[in-house]
Design a protein around this motif. Sequence first.
Motif, PDB file in Angstrom:
ATOM      1  N   PHE A   1      30.012  10.880  69.732  1.00  0.00           N
ATOM      2  CA  PHE A   1      30.613  10.820  70.729  1.00  0.00           C
ATOM      3  C   PHE A   1      29.487   9.521  71.599  1.00  0.00           C
ATOM      4  CE2 PHE A   1      32.309  10.099  74.814  1.00  0.00           C
ATOM      5  CZ  PHE A   1      33.626  10.009  74.456  1.00  0.00           C
ATOM      6  N   ALA A   2      28.878   9.902  72.497  1.00  0.00           N
ATOM      7  CA  ALA A   2      28.267   9.340  73.061  1.00  0.00           C
ATOM      8  C   ALA A   2      26.949   8.130  72.518  1.00  0.00           C
ATOM      9  CB  ALA A   2      26.759  10.201  74.071  1.00  0.00           C
ATOM     10  N   LEU A   3      26.969   8.537  71.451  1.00  0.00           N
ATOM     11  CA  LEU A   3      26.105   6.947  70.730  1.00  0.00           C
ATOM     12  C   LEU A   3      27.543   5.957  70.372  1.00  0.00           C
ATOM     13  CD1 LEU A   3      23.837   5.285  70.239  1.00  0.00           C
ATOM     14  CD2 LEU A   3      23.704   6.392  68.108  1.00  0.00           C
ATOM     15  N   GLU A   4      28.687   6.289  70.051  1.00  0.00           N
ATOM     16  CA  GLU A   4      29.493   5.199  69.937  1.00  0.00           C
ATOM     17  C   GLU A   4      29.982   4.763  71.361  1.00  0.00           C
ATOM     18  OE1 GLU A   4      32.909   7.134  67.667  1.00  0.00           O
ATOM     19  OE2 GLU A   4      31.415   7.488  65.517  1.00  0.00           O
TER      20      GLU A   4
ATOM     21  N   ASN B   1      25.303   5.292  62.926  1.00  0.00           N
ATOM     22  CA  ASN B   1      24.560   5.081  64.018  1.00  0.00           C
ATOM     23  C   ASN B   1      24.220   3.146  64.275  1.00  0.00           C
ATOM     24  OD1 ASN B   1      22.016   3.970  65.597  1.00  0.00           O
ATOM     25  ND2 ASN B   1      21.271   6.238  65.513  1.00  0.00           N
ATOM     26  N   PRO B   2      24.891   3.138  65.355  1.00  0.00           N
ATOM     27  CA  PRO B   2      25.405   1.788  66.027  1.00  0.00           C
ATOM     28  C   PRO B   2      24.213   1.371  66.192  1.00  0.00           C
ATOM     29  CG  PRO B   2      27.228   3.035  66.787  1.00  0.00           C
ATOM     30  CD  PRO B   2      26.034   4.196  66.340  1.00  0.00           C
ATOM     31  N   LEU B   3      23.229   1.563  66.265  1.00  0.00           N
ATOM     32  CA  LEU B   3      21.751   0.980  66.989  1.00  0.00           C
ATOM     33  C   LEU B   3      21.214   0.502  65.708  1.00  0.00           C
ATOM     34  CD1 LEU B   3      20.590   3.492  69.967  1.00  0.00           C
ATOM     35  CD2 LEU B   3      20.886   0.944  70.391  1.00  0.00           C
ATOM     36  N   VAL B   4      21.142   1.471  64.502  1.00  0.00           N
ATOM     37  CA  VAL B   4      20.844   0.769  63.223  1.00  0.00           C
ATOM     38  C   VAL B   4      21.854  -0.596  62.733  1.00  0.00           C
ATOM     39  CG1 VAL B   4      19.938   1.853  60.723  1.00  0.00           C
ATOM     40  CG2 VAL B   4      19.664   2.979  62.838  1.00  0.00           C
ATOM     41  N   ARG B   5      22.940  -0.546  62.957  1.00  0.00           N
ATOM     42  CA  ARG B   5      23.740  -1.580  62.228  1.00  0.00           C
ATOM     43  C   ARG B   5      23.237  -2.807  62.994  1.00  0.00           C
ATOM     44  NH1 ARG B   5      28.004   2.327  62.366  1.00  0.00           N
ATOM     45  NH2 ARG B   5      28.714   1.146  64.703  1.00  0.00           N
ATOM     46  N   ILE B   6      23.339  -2.409  64.532  1.00  0.00           N
ATOM     47  CA  ILE B   6      22.359  -3.721  64.973  1.00  0.00           C
ATOM     48  C   ILE B   6      21.623  -4.464  64.779  1.00  0.00           C
ATOM     49  CG2 ILE B   6      21.579  -4.507  67.939  1.00  0.00           C
ATOM     50  CD1 ILE B   6      23.921  -2.571  69.228  1.00  0.00           C
ATOM     51  N   PHE B   7      19.851  -4.179  64.393  1.00  0.00           N
ATOM     52  CA  PHE B   7      18.784  -3.859  64.504  1.00  0.00           C
ATOM     53  C   PHE B   7      19.369  -4.656  62.850  1.00  0.00           C
ATOM     54  CE2 PHE B   7      16.993  -0.278  65.593  1.00  0.00           C
ATOM     55  CZ  PHE B   7      16.750  -0.504  67.186  1.00  0.00           C
TER      56      PHE B   7
ATOM     57  N   GLU C   1      34.915  -3.057  64.181  1.00  0.00           N
ATOM     58  CA  GLU C   1      33.223  -2.754  64.427  1.00  0.00           C
ATOM     59  C   GLU C   1      33.687  -2.311  66.733  1.00  0.00           C
ATOM     60  OE1 GLU C   1      30.976  -1.215  64.654  1.00  0.00           O
ATOM     61  OE2 GLU C   1      29.914  -2.206  63.215  1.00  0.00           O
ATOM     62  N   LEU C   2      32.526  -1.272  66.806  1.00  0.00           N
ATOM     63  CA  LEU C   2      32.692  -1.288  68.592  1.00  0.00           C
ATOM     64  C   LEU C   2      32.290  -2.500  69.232  1.00  0.00           C
ATOM     65  CD1 LEU C   2      29.996   1.805  67.573  1.00  0.00           C
ATOM     66  CD2 LEU C   2      33.223   1.929  68.682  1.00  0.00           C
TER      67      LEU C   2
ATOM     68  N   TRP D   1      30.471  -3.476  71.149  1.00  0.00           N
ATOM     69  CA  TRP D   1      28.919  -3.482  71.561  1.00  0.00           C
ATOM     70  C   TRP D   1      28.151  -4.074  70.430  1.00  0.00           C
ATOM     71  CZ3 TRP D   1      25.498  -0.038  70.570  1.00  0.00           C
ATOM     72  CH2 TRP D   1      25.730   1.370  70.187  1.00  0.00           C
ATOM     73  N   VAL D   2      28.731  -3.481  69.486  1.00  0.00           N
ATOM     74  CA  VAL D   2      27.664  -4.051  68.341  1.00  0.00           C
ATOM     75  C   VAL D   2      28.643  -4.888  67.767  1.00  0.00           C
ATOM     76  CG1 VAL D   2      27.209  -3.444  66.141  1.00  0.00           C
ATOM     77  CG2 VAL D   2      27.756  -1.639  67.737  1.00  0.00           C
ATOM     78  N   ARG D   3      29.645  -5.975  68.657  1.00  0.00           N
ATOM     79  CA  ARG D   3      30.474  -6.902  67.709  1.00  0.00           C
ATOM     80  C   ARG D   3      29.674  -8.018  68.743  1.00  0.00           C
ATOM     81  NH1 ARG D   3      35.380  -5.207  67.463  1.00  0.00           N
ATOM     82  NH2 ARG D   3      35.787  -5.782  69.411  1.00  0.00           N
ATOM     83  N   ALA D   4      29.462  -7.803  69.996  1.00  0.00           N
ATOM     84  CA  ALA D   4      28.312  -8.770  70.619  1.00  0.00           C
ATOM     85  C   ALA D   4      27.216  -9.485  69.731  1.00  0.00           C
ATOM     86  CB  ALA D   4      28.476  -7.672  72.173  1.00  0.00           C
ATOM     87  N   PHE D   5      26.706  -8.588  69.231  1.00  0.00           N
ATOM     88  CA  PHE D   5      25.601  -9.004  68.430  1.00  0.00           C
ATOM     89  C   PHE D   5      25.880  -9.655  67.184  1.00  0.00           C
ATOM     90  CE2 PHE D   5      24.242  -5.311  71.652  1.00  0.00           C
ATOM     91  CZ  PHE D   5      22.631  -6.440  71.968  1.00  0.00           C
TER      92      PHE D   5
END
Length: 171
Positions: A90-93, A122-128, A150-151, A153-157
């Motif tokens: 949840f915190a990561l999302e 993992n959303p950070l992995v998706r950003i990478f 998508e979240l 903050w991920v969509r922003a990337f």
Amino acid sequence: MSTWSGMRNKLESDYLCPALRGHIQYFATSYSKSADHEGRAAIRVDGVEVLRSNYYTYFENVWTKFHHLRSTTLKDHDSAKEAINQAHAFALEQGTFDQKVFYEAFGIFDNQSIEKSLVSENPLVRIFALLDRRLGKRRLLALEESMEQELDWVRAFYVIRMQAEGLMEKE
């Protein structure tokens, strides 16, 4: 695990798409005077931190969610591990993480295919993965529909990458 400078070099030189080289910087640090050397991490675009978080914000989100879960749906003793796992997810999302979570995300990304990284939990992995040179323009365009779910903050990337590739006008 590699050193932070090694991880950053891989992210910014080996993996980063050519259109974003020199524009994206990854940042992570731990503070030696804080308890357990806790720290923060960020992704900068042209020097501006577009995504950033720290241990204390992350921990507060985990702790709050954990206590909510333990007082409502996951009350029994055997559910404590499930509650903590859900609280971390949840915190990561919510876009909160610390430098350790950032390092772990890189480890996952570095050891799997681009296809698996694009659909990682993992959303950070998706950003990478969205910023990765192995993700071509056609595949990037094909992701447009899935980016609607998508979240933010991920969509922003995704938008940053699309604009860098000239596939979307800058606002």
